[in-house]
Design a protein around this motif. Structure first.
Motif, PDB file in Angstrom:
ATOM      1  N   PHE A  81      15.625   6.514   1.132  1.00  0.00           N
ATOM      2  CA  PHE A  81      14.679   6.420   2.240  1.00  0.00           C
ATOM      3  C   PHE A  81      13.866   5.137   2.117  1.00  0.00           C
ATOM      4  N   SER A  82      13.300   4.717   3.233  1.00  0.00           N
ATOM      5  CA  SER A  82      12.408   3.551   3.201  1.00  0.00           C
ATOM      6  C   SER A  82      11.118   3.942   2.487  1.00  0.00           C
ATOM      7  N   THR A  83      10.414   2.946   1.973  1.00  0.00           N
ATOM      8  CA  THR A  83       9.148   3.245   1.298  1.00  0.00           C
ATOM      9  C   THR A  83       8.146   3.857   2.281  1.00  0.00           C
ATOM     10  N   GLU A  84       8.225   3.468   3.537  1.00  0.00           N
ATOM     11  CA  GLU A  84       7.321   4.045   4.537  1.00  0.00           C
ATOM     12  C   GLU A  84       7.598   5.538   4.709  1.00  0.00           C
ATOM     13  N   THR A  85       8.869   5.903   4.763  1.00  0.00           N
ATOM     14  CA  THR A  85       9.240   7.311   4.903  1.00  0.00           C
ATOM     15  C   THR A  85       8.816   8.099   3.667  1.00  0.00           C
ATOM     16  N   ILE A  86       9.016   7.520   2.494  1.00  0.00           N
ATOM     17  CA  ILE A  86       8.617   8.186   1.250  1.00  0.00           C
ATOM     18  C   ILE A  86       7.109   8.411   1.232  1.00  0.00           C
ATOM     19  N   ARG A  87       6.337   7.371   1.530  1.00  0.00           N
ATOM     20  CA  ARG A  87       4.875   7.487   1.527  1.00  0.00           C
ATOM     21  C   ARG A  87       4.431   8.531   2.543  1.00  0.00           C
ATOM     22  N   HIS A  88       5.040   8.514   3.725  1.00  0.00           N
ATOM     23  CA  HIS A  88       4.693   9.480   4.769  1.00  0.00           C
ATOM     24  C   HIS A  88       4.998  10.906   4.298  1.00  0.00           C
ATOM     25  N   GLY A  89       6.149  11.091   3.652  1.00  0.00           N
ATOM     26  CA  GLY A  89       6.512  12.412   3.136  1.00  0.00           C
ATOM     27  C   GLY A  89       5.543  12.893   2.074  1.00  0.00           C
ATOM     28  N   ILE A  90       5.186  11.998   1.148  1.00  0.00           N
ATOM     29  CA  ILE A  90       4.216  12.364   0.107  1.00  0.00           C
ATOM     30  C   ILE A  90       2.882  12.739   0.743  1.00  0.00           C
ATOM     31  N   ASP A  91       2.438  11.935   1.704  1.00  0.00           N
ATOM     32  CA  ASP A  91       1.162  12.211   2.376  1.00  0.00           C
ATOM     33  C   ASP A  91       1.193  13.543   3.121  1.00  0.00           C
ATOM     34  N   GLN A  92       2.308  13.845   3.779  1.00  0.00           N
ATOM     35  CA  GLN A  92       2.411  15.097   4.522  1.00  0.00           C
ATOM     36  C   GLN A  92       2.387  16.305   3.590  1.00  0.00           C
ATOM     37  N   VAL A  93       3.134  16.216   2.512  1.00  0.00           N
ATOM     38  CA  VAL A  93       3.196  17.343   1.573  1.00  0.00           C
ATOM     39  C   VAL A  93       1.852  17.544   0.883  1.00  0.00           C
ATOM     40  N   THR A  94       1.185  16.437   0.512  1.00  0.00           N
ATOM     41  CA  THR A  94      -0.101  16.575  -0.183  1.00  0.00           C
ATOM     42  C   THR A  94      -1.253  16.884   0.766  1.00  0.00           C
ATOM     43  N   ALA A  95      -1.027  16.774   2.078  1.00  0.00           N
ATOM     44  CA  ALA A  95      -2.085  17.124   3.042  1.00  0.00           C
ATOM     45  C   ALA A  95      -2.382  18.622   2.973  1.00  0.00           C
ATOM     46  N   GLY A  96      -1.368  19.422   2.649  1.00  0.00           N
ATOM     47  CA  GLY A  96      -1.559  20.866   2.589  1.00  0.00           C
ATOM     48  C   GLY A  96      -1.638  21.413   1.179  1.00  0.00           C
ATOM     49  N   ASP A  97      -1.597  20.551   0.194  1.00  0.00           N
ATOM     50  CA  ASP A  97      -1.606  20.998  -1.190  1.00  0.00           C
ATOM     51  C   ASP A  97      -2.195  19.891  -2.053  1.00  0.00           C
ATOM     52  N   PHE A  98      -2.755  20.260  -3.182  1.00  0.00           N
ATOM     53  CA  PHE A  98      -3.271  19.253  -4.105  1.00  0.00           C
ATOM     54  C   PHE A  98      -2.107  18.413  -4.625  1.00  0.00           C
ATOM     55  N   PRO A  99      -2.325  17.116  -4.849  1.00  0.00           N
ATOM     56  CA  PRO A  99      -1.230  16.258  -5.325  1.00  0.00           C
ATOM     57  C   PRO A  99      -0.527  16.807  -6.572  1.00  0.00           C
ATOM     58  N   GLN A 107       0.808  -1.220   0.000  1.00  0.00           N
ATOM     59  CA  GLN A 107       0.000   0.000   0.000  1.00  0.00           C
ATOM     60  C   GLN A 107       0.847   1.279   0.000  1.00  0.00           C
ATOM     61  N   VAL A 108       1.972   1.215  -0.702  1.00  0.00           N
ATOM     62  CA  VAL A 108       2.787   2.408  -0.892  1.00  0.00           C
ATOM     63  C   VAL A 108       2.182   3.242  -2.016  1.00  0.00           C
ATOM     64  N   ILE A 109       1.599   2.559  -2.999  1.00  0.00           N
ATOM     65  CA  ILE A 109       0.816   3.231  -4.037  1.00  0.00           C
ATOM     66  C   ILE A 109      -0.553   2.559  -4.106  1.00  0.00           C
ATOM     67  N   ILE A 110      -1.501   3.269  -4.686  1.00  0.00           N
ATOM     68  CA  ILE A 110      -2.862   2.743  -4.844  1.00  0.00           C
ATOM     69  C   ILE A 110      -2.840   1.643  -5.898  1.00  0.00           C
ATOM     70  N   ALA A 111      -3.613   0.617  -5.685  1.00  0.00           N
ATOM     71  CA  ALA A 111      -3.693  -0.499  -6.636  1.00  0.00           C
ATOM     72  C   ALA A 111      -4.248  -0.013  -7.975  1.00  0.00           C
ATOM     73  N   PRO A 112      -3.778  -0.596  -9.058  1.00  0.00           N
ATOM     74  CA  PRO A 112      -4.306  -0.212 -10.377  1.00  0.00           C
ATOM     75  C   PRO A 112      -5.765  -0.654 -10.520  1.00  0.00           C
ATOM     76  N   VAL A 113      -6.489   0.026 -11.395  1.00  0.00           N
ATOM     77  CA  VAL A 113      -7.863  -0.339 -11.691  1.00  0.00           C
ATOM     78  C   VAL A 113      -7.849  -1.125 -13.001  1.00  0.00           C
ATOM     79  N   LYS A 114      -8.283  -2.368 -12.934  1.00  0.00           N
ATOM     80  CA  LYS A 114      -8.278  -3.252 -14.109  1.00  0.00           C
ATOM     81  C   LYS A 114      -6.889  -3.307 -14.759  1.00  0.00           C
TER      82      LYS A 114
END
Length: 175
Positions: free
Chosen positions: A91-109, A63-70
């Motif tokens: 960085f670990s994938t957990e750290t990367i995902r956390h960083g992406i989530d933190q940055v996108t929490a205050g801004d659109f992806p 769950q580091v990225i969303i699963a593909p659709v079809k």
């Protein structure tokens, strides 16, 4: 001296690299082989480790990225995979995902991704130039700046090591 000239040519090549902004990412869904080709084409020119289908499947599984659709990947997943491909050696994938989530929490992806790409492209463009970067105004900006600098420093140090690497002779043990 020839090695130093070779290094300067490498720097000049790296300064020409421009990673894709959101608007330059495919607007249609891609299958795995297309995703791998696109991501590797973008990040491979920096000399970073290429991404494989097994890696992508692992990112989905954990769950580091969303699963593909079809079995098709969308722009958001491509952006995440580009960032993961650049940051995974550092960085670990957990750290990367956390960083992406933190940055996108205050801004659109889209905006967060483009901001990071702008910072990274500027760092690449200024490699070896000693020019100051655009100063960070927020902690998110500072995080992106530090991550971009880390990527560039890693690429640069690995290139320098490759260029100065000499065969190492084993030391004989004296009895």
């Amino acid at each position: 001296m020839a090695e130093f000239d070779q290094y300067h040519r490498w720097e000049a090549q790296i300064r020409q690299i421009q990673l894709p902004h959101w608007s330059e990412l495919p607007k249609f869904d891609l299958y795995m082989d297309q995703v791998v080709a696109f991501v590797n084409d973008a990040i491979g020119q920096l000399g970073v480790e290429l991404i494989t289908p097994a890696m992508i499947n692992n990112y989905v599984k954990h769950q580091v990225i969303i699963a593909p659709v079809k079995k098709k990947y969308q722009t958001m997943q491509l952006a995440d995979l580009l960032l993961i491909g650049l940051l995974k050696p550092l960085f670990s994938t957990e750290t990367i995902r956390h960083g992406i989530d933190q940055v996108t929490a205050g801004d659109f992806p889209k905006q967060a991704y483009d901001n990071f790409i702008d910072v990274l492209n500027e760092a690449l463009k200024n490699l070896g130039q000693g020019q100051p970067e655009t100063p960070a105004k927020t902690l998110n900006d500072k995080l992106m700046q530090v991550a971009a600098d880390t990527i560039v420093n890693r690429i640069q140090s690995e290139q320098l090591l490759r260029m100065i690497e000499k065969p190492i002779k084993p030391i004989k043990q004296v009895k």
